[in-house]
Write a protein that holds these residues in place. Structure first.
Motif, PDB file in Angstrom:
ATOM      1  N   ASP A   1      10.604 -10.501   5.777  1.00 54.58           N
ATOM      2  CA  ASP A   1      11.992 -10.063   5.670  1.00 54.58           C
ATOM      3  C   ASP A   1      12.335  -9.559   4.274  1.00 54.58           C
ATOM      4  OD1 ASP A   1      12.912 -10.946   8.392  1.00 54.58           O
ATOM      5  OD2 ASP A   1      12.192 -12.858   7.613  1.00 54.58           O
ATOM      6  N   THR A   2      11.566  -9.973   3.289  1.00 56.22           N
ATOM      7  CA  THR A   2      11.755  -9.512   1.917  1.00 56.22           C
ATOM      8  C   THR A   2      10.405  -9.612   1.214  1.00 56.22           C
ATOM      9  OG1 THR A   2      12.888  -9.920  -0.195  1.00 56.22           O
ATOM     10  CG2 THR A   2      12.554 -11.817   1.224  1.00 56.22           C
ATOM     11  N   ILE A   3      10.129  -8.682   0.287  1.00 53.24           N
ATOM     12  CA  ILE A   3       8.814  -8.653  -0.345  1.00 53.24           C
ATOM     13  C   ILE A   3       8.937  -8.501  -1.856  1.00 53.24           C
ATOM     14  CG2 ILE A   3       7.755  -7.630   1.708  1.00 53.24           C
ATOM     15  CD1 ILE A   3       7.535  -4.994   0.127  1.00 53.24           C
ATOM     16  N   ARG A   4       7.902  -8.989  -2.533  1.00 55.28           N
ATOM     17  CA  ARG A   4       7.723  -8.712  -3.959  1.00 55.28           C
ATOM     18  C   ARG A   4       6.246  -8.422  -4.197  1.00 55.28           C
ATOM     19  NH1 ARG A   4       7.107 -12.436  -9.281  1.00 55.28           N
ATOM     20  NH2 ARG A   4       6.925 -10.694 -10.715  1.00 55.28           N
ATOM     21  N   VAL A   5       5.976  -7.412  -5.004  1.00 51.84           N
ATOM     22  CA  VAL A   5       4.608  -7.099  -5.414  1.00 51.84           C
ATOM     23  C   VAL A   5       4.412  -7.684  -6.806  1.00 51.84           C
ATOM     24  CG1 VAL A   5       2.967  -5.269  -5.921  1.00 51.84           C
ATOM     25  CG2 VAL A   5       4.544  -5.019  -4.003  1.00 51.84           C
ATOM     26  N   SER A   6       3.651  -8.761  -6.896  1.00 54.81           N
ATOM     27  CA  SER A   6       3.526  -9.518  -8.147  1.00 54.81           C
ATOM     28  C   SER A   6       2.416  -8.968  -9.032  1.00 54.81           C
ATOM     29  CB  SER A   6       3.261 -11.001  -7.829  1.00 54.81           C
ATOM     30  OG  SER A   6       4.306 -11.537  -7.059  1.00 54.81           O
ATOM     31  N   LEU A   7       2.667  -7.794  -9.598  1.00 56.78           N
ATOM     32  CA  LEU A   7       1.677  -7.168 -10.472  1.00 56.78           C
ATOM     33  C   LEU A   7       1.712  -7.773 -11.868  1.00 56.78           C
ATOM     34  CD1 LEU A   7       2.112  -3.365  -9.674  1.00 56.78           C
ATOM     35  CD2 LEU A   7       0.409  -4.945  -8.749  1.00 56.78           C
ATOM     36  N   THR A   8       0.539  -7.927 -12.467  1.00 60.61           N
ATOM     37  CA  THR A   8       0.459  -8.295 -13.875  1.00 60.61           C
ATOM     38  C   THR A   8       0.638  -7.021 -14.694  1.00 60.61           C
ATOM     39  OG1 THR A   8      -1.125 -10.055 -13.365  1.00 60.61           O
ATOM     40  CG2 THR A   8      -0.976  -9.335 -15.667  1.00 60.61           C
ATOM     41  N   PRO A   9       1.688  -6.947 -15.508  1.00 56.50           N
ATOM     42  CA  PRO A   9       1.891  -5.713 -16.271  1.00 56.50           C
ATOM     43  C   PRO A   9       0.781  -5.525 -17.307  1.00 56.50           C
ATOM     44  CG  PRO A   9       3.852  -7.113 -16.311  1.00 56.50           C
ATOM     45  CD  PRO A   9       2.734  -7.939 -15.784  1.00 56.50           C
ATOM     46  N   GLU A  10       0.358  -4.284 -17.482  1.00 58.65           N
ATOM     47  CA  GLU A  10      -0.552  -3.991 -18.575  1.00 58.65           C
ATOM     48  C   GLU A  10       0.225  -4.103 -19.881  1.00 58.65           C
ATOM     49  OE1 GLU A  10      -2.272  -0.226 -17.766  1.00 58.65           O
ATOM     50  OE2 GLU A  10      -3.156  -0.868 -15.855  1.00 58.65           O
TER      51      GLU A  10
ATOM     52  N   GLY B   1       3.318  -2.288 -20.532  1.00 57.27           N
ATOM     53  CA  GLY B   1       3.559  -1.596 -19.271  1.00 57.27           C
ATOM     54  C   GLY B   1       4.990  -1.738 -18.792  1.00 57.27           C
ATOM     55  N   ASP B   2       5.326  -0.944 -17.806  1.00 57.17           N
ATOM     56  CA  ASP B   2       6.679  -0.895 -17.263  1.00 57.17           C
ATOM     57  C   ASP B   2       6.816  -1.909 -16.134  1.00 57.17           C
ATOM     58  OD1 ASP B   2       9.149  -0.268 -16.250  1.00 57.17           O
ATOM     59  OD2 ASP B   2       8.776   1.883 -16.088  1.00 57.17           O
TER      60      ASP B   2
END
Length: 423
Positions: free
Chosen positions: A269-278, A281-282
């Motif tokens: 129902d809701t999502i987050r993409v948990s990227l490690t910022p470089e 990074g932005d």
């Protein structure tokens, strides 16, 4: 017997969305058939009000519909109302969620303005308290949420799983004639932790319309397995996310592979993409990836889509690459303004092709498209609008001329005059 073509066409598209109880998070509805919500999380020190306001605003501008902030100590809790005030002052009304671990019960009790300001509390049942304090401190947070009429996300994470529950399940499993593998017991512990905590919240008086569950792990196959099982065992709204997804393309691919499969099955129902910022990074990159995942799968539209060929020996010129990049960057940068000025522009399809093989065909299928000349081809670029050839561009200014045509098309199709005529 049905033909293969007929049976394949029947399977086209995602499975029906899983029916979940809707939850209001500020002005945003999660679950209950509402569109899948994109959320993100700041990585600033929440006590640094200037930095946190700037990042929340950037995430919201990029399209994050909910933003979570860390509330880990008194200074952070005290800053939350001021952050909210500053955001409202600049017209950024995105709901804020407080991320609590270890001492959330104390921070919410000691800072009632923080408890009132936040749109939702995130509770980790693995570290809300230990031994005899666990139930009491969990109950304290739920009671504060009830007092302020706030929903909660009960967010289980395999890296901070309730060790007493895991040990208990491992011991029970060991007694079986045919014990399950350890990883299966781990997955069951993750699911059980969330469901037992939700049941406890309900026993304390919290409605199902105030509870969101998540069960995050860092391996693709484990995430798919855990959420498929969790979805079958409850009707709570579910937040999807591959925790500690990683950096760059690895994090993007892993998140898209796991959440894409679950979304296709109607789960989430809701999502987050948990990227490690470089480094440097932005942070908004995670929002962009989440939006693109939902858009390419056909669940939502956020920004106009640019179709561009990958290039080959026919396309030794970099003109089409540069033009595709310029168009795509311009569309994304312009969207915060265009959302208000040009309703519906997010459904626009633009094609920037590099030769005559697929160029004209792709351009005809797009709303507006250009087929640039490939190596050895006549230096002319036909432009198609709504499936019809409307112009042929030549000379050194092809790129600029086409960008102007895209802008004009957007104004004509989505501008005020077009809306008035449609009405």
């Amino acid at each position: 017997m049905k033909s293969d073509l007929h049976s394949h066409s029947e399977r086209s598209g995602p499975a029906p969305r899983r029916v979940s109880v809707p939850v209001k998070v500020g002005s945003v509805t999660v679950g209950g058939g509402a569109p899948v919500v994109v959320q993100s999380m700041t990585n600033t020190d929440t006590a640094d009000i200037d930095a946190t306001v700037a990042q929340v605003s950037a995430l919201a501008t990029a399209g994050s519909e909910i933003v979570r902030v860390t509330v880990d100590r008194d200074e952070a809790a005290a800053a939350v109302p001021r952050i909210r005030e500053r955001l409202d002052r600049i017209g950024c009304h995105v709901p804020l969620v407080g991320d609590f671990h270890y001492i959330g019960h104390k921070l919410l009790a000691d800072h009632p303005a923080c408890a009132e300001t936040l749109a939702k509390y995130r509770i980790n049942p693995g570290n809300v308290g230990f031994k005899d304090k666990r139930d009491r401190q969990f109950s304290d947070i739920i009671e504060i949420a009830l007092k302020h009429d706030k929903p909660v996300r009960i967010g289980v994470n395999w890296g901070s799983l309730d060790q007493e529950l895991l040990t208990h399940l491992m011991d029970e499993n060991a007694k079986l004639a045919a014990p399950a593998p350890a990883d299966a017991v781990m997955r069951e512990a993750i699911i059980r932790s969330g469901l037992l905590s939700a049941e406890r919240a309900e026993d304390l008086g919290m409605g199902r319309d105030k509870i969101i569950l998540s069960a995050k792990v860092s391996q693709v196959q484990d995430l798919i397995s855990v959420y498929a099982d969790l979805a079958a065992r409850c009707d709570y709204a579910l937040h999807l996310g591959l925790t500690e997804a990683g950096m760059g393309t690895k994090g993007i691919v892993a998140s898209a592979a796991s959440m894409g499969i679950l979304l296709q099955q109607g789960i989430g129902d809701t999502i987050r993409v948990s990227l490690t910022p470089e480094p440097g990074g932005d942070r908004t990159r995670e929002v962009q990836v989440a939006q693109e995942l939902l858009q390419v799968m056909g669940f939502r539209s956020f920004v106009p889509v640019v179709a561009a060929c990958p290039g080959c020996g026919r396309t030794t010129s970099t003109v089409f690459q540069e033009l595709a990049q310029d168009i795509q960057d311009n569309l994304r940068v312009s969207m915060p303004v265009w959302r208000e000025k040009y309703p519906g522009v997010e459904t626009l399809n633009v094609a920037v092709m590099g030769c005559i093989v697929n160029g004209p065909g792709e351009s005809k299928f797009a709303d507006i498209g250009i087929s640039l000349p490939g190596t050895g081809e006549t230096p002319a670029a036909p432009v198609f609008v709504d499936g019809k050839k409307v112009a042929t561009l030549r000379g050194a200014n092809i790129a600029d001329d086409f960008k102007k045509m895209v802008d004009d098309y957007i104004e004509t199709r989505f501008g005020g005059d077009a809306r008035s005529a449609a009405q």
